[in-house]
Design a protein around this motif. Structure first.
Motif, PDB file in Angstrom:
ATOM      1  N   GLU A  36      16.795  14.819   5.382  1.00 49.25           N
ATOM      2  CA  GLU A  36      16.301  15.163   4.041  1.00 49.25           C
ATOM      3  C   GLU A  36      14.783  15.127   3.980  1.00 49.25           C
ATOM      4  OE1 GLU A  36      18.729  13.231   0.982  1.00 49.25           O
ATOM      5  OE2 GLU A  36      16.831  12.770  -0.013  1.00 49.25           O
ATOM      6  N   PHE A  37      14.196  16.125   3.374  1.00 50.73           N
ATOM      7  CA  PHE A  37      12.732  16.182   3.234  1.00 50.73           C
ATOM      8  C   PHE A  37      12.262  15.105   2.246  1.00 50.73           C
ATOM      9  CE2 PHE A  37       8.672  17.854   1.666  1.00 50.73           C
ATOM     10  CZ  PHE A  37       8.045  18.119   2.876  1.00 50.73           C
ATOM     11  N   PRO A  38      11.180  14.365   2.592  1.00 52.56           N
ATOM     12  CA  PRO A  38      10.793  13.205   1.767  1.00 52.56           C
ATOM     13  C   PRO A  38       9.938  13.571   0.548  1.00 52.56           C
ATOM     14  CG  PRO A  38       9.381  13.345   3.696  1.00 52.56           C
ATOM     15  CD  PRO A  38      10.345  14.504   3.803  1.00 52.56           C
ATOM     16  N   ASN A  39      10.509  14.328  -0.374  1.00 47.15           N
ATOM     17  CA  ASN A  39       9.734  14.798  -1.543  1.00 47.15           C
ATOM     18  C   ASN A  39       9.063  13.669  -2.317  1.00 47.15           C
ATOM     19  OD1 ASN A  39       9.940  17.716  -1.709  1.00 47.15           O
ATOM     20  ND2 ASN A  39      12.152  17.379  -1.863  1.00 47.15           N
ATOM     21  N   GLU A  40       9.858  12.608  -2.581  1.00 48.76           N
ATOM     22  CA  GLU A  40       9.306  11.529  -3.420  1.00 48.76           C
ATOM     23  C   GLU A  40       8.149  10.824  -2.725  1.00 48.76           C
ATOM     24  OE1 GLU A  40      12.547   9.012  -4.665  1.00 48.76           O
ATOM     25  OE2 GLU A  40      13.598  10.771  -5.461  1.00 48.76           O
ATOM     26  N   ILE A  41       8.252  10.686  -1.410  1.00 54.41           N
ATOM     27  CA  ILE A  41       7.169  10.014  -0.670  1.00 54.41           C
ATOM     28  C   ILE A  41       5.913  10.890  -0.665  1.00 54.41           C
ATOM     29  CG2 ILE A  41       6.479   9.059   1.573  1.00 54.41           C
ATOM     30  CD1 ILE A  41       9.539   8.469   1.972  1.00 54.41           C
ATOM     31  N   MET A  42       6.108  12.196  -0.610  1.00 49.89           N
ATOM     32  CA  MET A  42       4.944  13.104  -0.656  1.00 49.89           C
ATOM     33  C   MET A  42       4.195  12.932  -1.981  1.00 49.89           C
ATOM     34  SD  MET A  42       4.697  14.622   2.196  1.00 49.89           S
ATOM     35  CE  MET A  42       5.530  13.390   3.156  1.00 49.89           C
ATOM     36  N   VAL A  43       4.947  12.720  -3.063  1.00 48.38           N
ATOM     37  CA  VAL A  43       4.310  12.505  -4.379  1.00 48.38           C
ATOM     38  C   VAL A  43       3.496  11.210  -4.345  1.00 48.38           C
ATOM     39  CG1 VAL A  43       4.762  12.059  -6.838  1.00 48.38           C
ATOM     40  CG2 VAL A  43       6.077  13.817  -5.620  1.00 48.38           C
ATOM     41  N   VAL A  44       4.061  10.164  -3.751  1.00 41.55           N
ATOM     42  CA  VAL A  44       3.346   8.875  -3.658  1.00 41.55           C
ATOM     43  C   VAL A  44       2.064   9.050  -2.839  1.00 41.55           C
ATOM     44  CG1 VAL A  44       3.477   6.507  -2.770  1.00 41.55           C
ATOM     45  CG2 VAL A  44       5.478   7.537  -3.870  1.00 41.55           C
ATOM     46  N   LEU A  45       2.163   9.782  -1.721  1.00 41.91           N
ATOM     47  CA  LEU A  45       0.975  10.003  -0.875  1.00 41.91           C
ATOM     48  C   LEU A  45      -0.089  10.793  -1.644  1.00 41.91           C
ATOM     49  CD1 LEU A  45       2.662  10.886   2.561  1.00 41.91           C
ATOM     50  CD2 LEU A  45       1.562   8.740   1.920  1.00 41.91           C
ATOM     51  N   ALA A  46       0.362  11.756  -2.444  1.00 37.35           N
ATOM     52  CA  ALA A  46      -0.582  12.551  -3.240  1.00 37.35           C
ATOM     53  C   ALA A  46      -1.268  11.669  -4.281  1.00 37.35           C
ATOM     54  CB  ALA A  46       0.158  13.704  -3.912  1.00 37.35           C
ATOM     55  N   GLN A  47      -0.463  10.843  -4.957  1.00 38.20           N
ATOM     56  CA  GLN A  47      -1.035   9.965  -6.005  1.00 38.20           C
ATOM     57  C   GLN A  47      -2.017   8.953  -5.408  1.00 38.20           C
ATOM     58  OE1 GLN A  47       2.632   8.531  -7.630  1.00 38.20           O
ATOM     59  NE2 GLN A  47       2.755  10.155  -9.186  1.00 38.20           N
ATOM     60  N   SER A  48      -1.826   8.644  -4.141  1.00 36.21           N
ATOM     61  CA  SER A  48      -2.713   7.666  -3.484  1.00 36.21           C
ATOM     62  C   SER A  48      -3.945   8.329  -2.879  1.00 36.21           C
ATOM     63  CB  SER A  48      -1.952   6.963  -2.369  1.00 36.21           C
ATOM     64  OG  SER A  48      -0.703   6.564  -2.808  1.00 36.21           O
ATOM     65  N   ALA A  79       6.417   3.274  10.218  1.00 34.70           N
ATOM     66  CA  ALA A  79       7.632   3.193   9.407  1.00 34.70           C
ATOM     67  C   ALA A  79       8.595   4.333   9.711  1.00 34.70           C
ATOM     68  CB  ALA A  79       7.264   3.222   7.927  1.00 34.70           C
ATOM     69  N   CYS A  80       8.096   5.582   9.740  1.00 25.62           N
ATOM     70  CA  CYS A  80       8.991   6.734   9.979  1.00 25.62           C
ATOM     71  C   CYS A  80       8.182   7.920  10.495  1.00 25.62           C
ATOM     72  CB  CYS A  80       9.725   7.128   8.689  1.00 25.62           C
ATOM     73  SG  CYS A  80      10.737   8.608   8.883  1.00 25.62           S
ATOM     74  N   LEU A  81       8.508   8.337  11.687  1.00 24.56           N
ATOM     75  CA  LEU A  81       7.761   9.443  12.296  1.00 24.56           C
ATOM     76  C   LEU A  81       8.070  10.781  11.609  1.00 24.56           C
ATOM     77  CD1 LEU A  81       5.678   9.595  14.515  1.00 24.56           C
ATOM     78  CD2 LEU A  81       7.485  10.126  16.125  1.00 24.56           C
ATOM     79  N   GLY A  82       9.252  10.894  11.024  1.00 26.49           N
ATOM     80  CA  GLY A  82       9.589  12.135  10.311  1.00 26.49           C
ATOM     81  C   GLY A  82       8.667  12.341   9.123  1.00 26.49           C
ATOM     82  N   VAL A  83       8.452  11.270   8.354  1.00 27.05           N
ATOM     83  CA  VAL A  83       7.551  11.346   7.201  1.00 27.05           C
ATOM     84  C   VAL A  83       6.121  11.579   7.688  1.00 27.05           C
ATOM     85  CG1 VAL A  83       6.564  10.046   5.277  1.00 27.05           C
ATOM     86  CG2 VAL A  83       9.027   9.890   5.754  1.00 27.05           C
ATOM     87  N   ALA A  84       5.721  10.833   8.715  1.00 28.13           N
ATOM     88  CA  ALA A  84       4.349  10.946   9.227  1.00 28.13           C
ATOM     89  C   ALA A  84       4.080  12.346   9.776  1.00 28.13           C
ATOM     90  CB  ALA A  84       4.107   9.895  10.304  1.00 28.13           C
ATOM     91  N   THR A  85       5.092  12.957  10.382  1.00 27.96           N
ATOM     92  CA  THR A  85       4.929  14.313  10.924  1.00 27.96           C
ATOM     93  C   THR A  85       4.647  15.302   9.803  1.00 27.96           C
ATOM     94  OG1 THR A  85       6.286  13.938  12.869  1.00 27.96           O
ATOM     95  CG2 THR A  85       6.188  16.198  12.068  1.00 27.96           C
ATOM     96  N   THR A  86       5.351  15.156   8.692  1.00 27.08           N
ATOM     97  CA  THR A  86       5.138  16.030   7.534  1.00 27.08           C
ATOM     98  C   THR A  86       3.691  15.930   7.074  1.00 27.08           C
ATOM     99  OG1 THR A  86       7.426  15.602   6.896  1.00 27.08           O
ATOM    100  CG2 THR A  86       5.992  16.542   5.206  1.00 27.08           C
TER     101      THR A  86
END
Ligand code: COS
Length: 386
Positions: A36-48, A79-86
């Motif tokens: 699953e694509f980490p949409n919610e985490i992308m929002v957190v990264l953007a807000q930060s 924590a997660c290479l999938g998220v980090a790769t995105t």
């Protein structure tokens, strides 16, 4: 080891580490299982503001460099290479704009990228052009005030999810690599669609698709730089981004090592916790030593790039090669230290080992990195002879 990071760099590290521990660790197994694509985490990264790290302040970013980006990538990868790769592939896709975009193109695209409103992908690879990047077949034919793009890009990270794509296509086949050009294309452009999402061994939270161009018309202003420099755009982009892949290696290796140490403290065999056995200590010692060496080369090369050096191909390839080979070895050894438990999905190290494998493959296989380093050695030797 103290790398004498500035106060600001420590803040970036702490911020990325907090997101990693609080937002990514709890969901990483599920993202991996479902692909699953980490949409919610992308929002957190953007807000930060982490998407703006490496983008100049005049375009809404924080104006930081390669080292700050590597620090953030490392923590997310722990924590997660999938998220980090995105996250890292977004930077990869942005480099052609940063390095070769006109002020107008930068003004048009960079503020939204810095704000995390628009995600980016880089389209170079094709079915017959992997290691042989000069073999691309996608064409961009000039037609009046437009280019008409035809062809298919393969295995594109952030494909389908990204809003902005920087791609390489052939404008003059007779000129070989000098006949390639780089373009920026937005999702939603007529004639631009996506293939199915790939089902991967690891980094399953990241999206990988084909980009399909079928008589896709884009305005002539969408060229990056000028006709004929597309191969150089691709190579300079990879020179800029490969240290970030090294940082991914440091992060995933650190994550796996931390798990192995915790497990070895608690696991009792023969009446003792296994960390008291020399066989385990020696494995942990090798893991810790190689992670530190990998971090040292990644930070040193990032500082070298930030120092404004123009020729960074060799060093960038060295940092990617070394740190990602370390990642594969350390994640594999973490599974070994943890034995049967390490092999089970109940623990995160089996995922880390699956994830780490891609680091030796993407943004140029580690065999290609050795070629790049070898070519640089030959050039240096020729200069010394003179
Ligand atoms: N910076 C600037 N120019 C560069 C360059 C660099 N880092 N690397 C090569 N060039 C130039 C060369 O100087 C040459 O220019 P001229 O034609 O003017 O002489 C041109 O580009 C072609 O270079 P070369 O002959 O070295 O190209 P090759 O086809 O032999 O390919 C490799 C070189 C293998 C290094 C390249 O294809 C590559 O990096 N492949 C891996 C691609 C990759 O990383 N794919 C992952 C996809 S993106 S996730």
């Amino acid at each position: 080891m103290d790398y004498f990071l500035t106060e600001e760099q420590v803040m970036i590290k702490d911020l990325a580490a907090q997101i990693a521990d609080e937002k990514i660790v709890p969901v990483r197994a599920e993202l991996d299982e479902k692909g699953e694509f980490p949409n919610e985490i992308m929002v957190v990264l953007a807000q930060s503001d982490l998407f703006g790290l490496f983008i100049p302040e005049e375009y809404g970013g924080l104006g930081k460099g390669c080292l700050e980006l590597c620090i953030a990538v490392e923590e997310l990868s722990r924590a997660c290479l999938g998220v980090a790769t995105t996250y890292a592939a977004n930077a990869l896709g942005t480099y052609p704009l940063l390095l070769f975009g006109t002020p107008e193109q930068k003004k048009q695209y960079l503020p939204d990228i810095a704000a995390g409103k628009k995600l980016v992908a880089f389209g170079l690879t094709e079915a017959n052009a992997g290691s042989d990047a000069g073999g691309i077949q996608t064409t961009a034919k000039p037609d009046g005030n437009e280019y008409v793009i035809n062809g298919t890009k393969q295995w594109i990270t952030n494909g389908g999810e990204a809003d902005i794509y920087t791609i390489i296509a052939i404008t003059d086949r007779s000129k070989g690599p000098r006949g390639a050009s780089a373009f920026v294309i937005e999702k939603g452009t007529d004639g631009f669609s996506f293939g199915k999402k790939e089902d991967k061994m690891g980094i399953r939270a990241s999206a990988t698709t084909e980009l399909i161009f079928d008589n896709c018309r884009i305005p002539k202003e969408n060229i990056l730089g000028k006709e004929g420099i597309g191969f150089v755009v691709a190579m300079k982009t990879l020179d800029s981004s490969r240290t970030g892949v090294g940082a991914q290696g440091v992060g995933v290796a650190q994550g796996a090592y931390d798990e192995a140490v915790q497990f070895a403290k608690q696991r009792v065999q023969f009446g003792h916790s296994i960390i008291s056995f020399q066989a385990i200590q020696h494995m942990l010692a090798d893991m810790a030593t190689s992670i530190e060496a990998a971090r040292a080369i990644v930070y040193a090369v990032a500082r070298f790039i930030d120092g404004g050096s123009k020729e960074v191909s060799k060093e960038s390839a060295m940092s990617k090669l070394f740190a990602t080979d370390v990642a594969m070895k350390v994640t594999t050894d973490a599974v070994q230290v943890m034995g049967g438990s390490g092999y089970m999905k109940e623990y995160p190290v089996e995922k880390m080992m699956r994830d780490a494998k891609i680091l030796q493959i993407y943004e140029g296989t580690n065999q290609i990195q050795r070629n790049v380093i070898g070519q640089a050695i030959i050039k240096e030797a020729a200069r010394q002879k003179k």
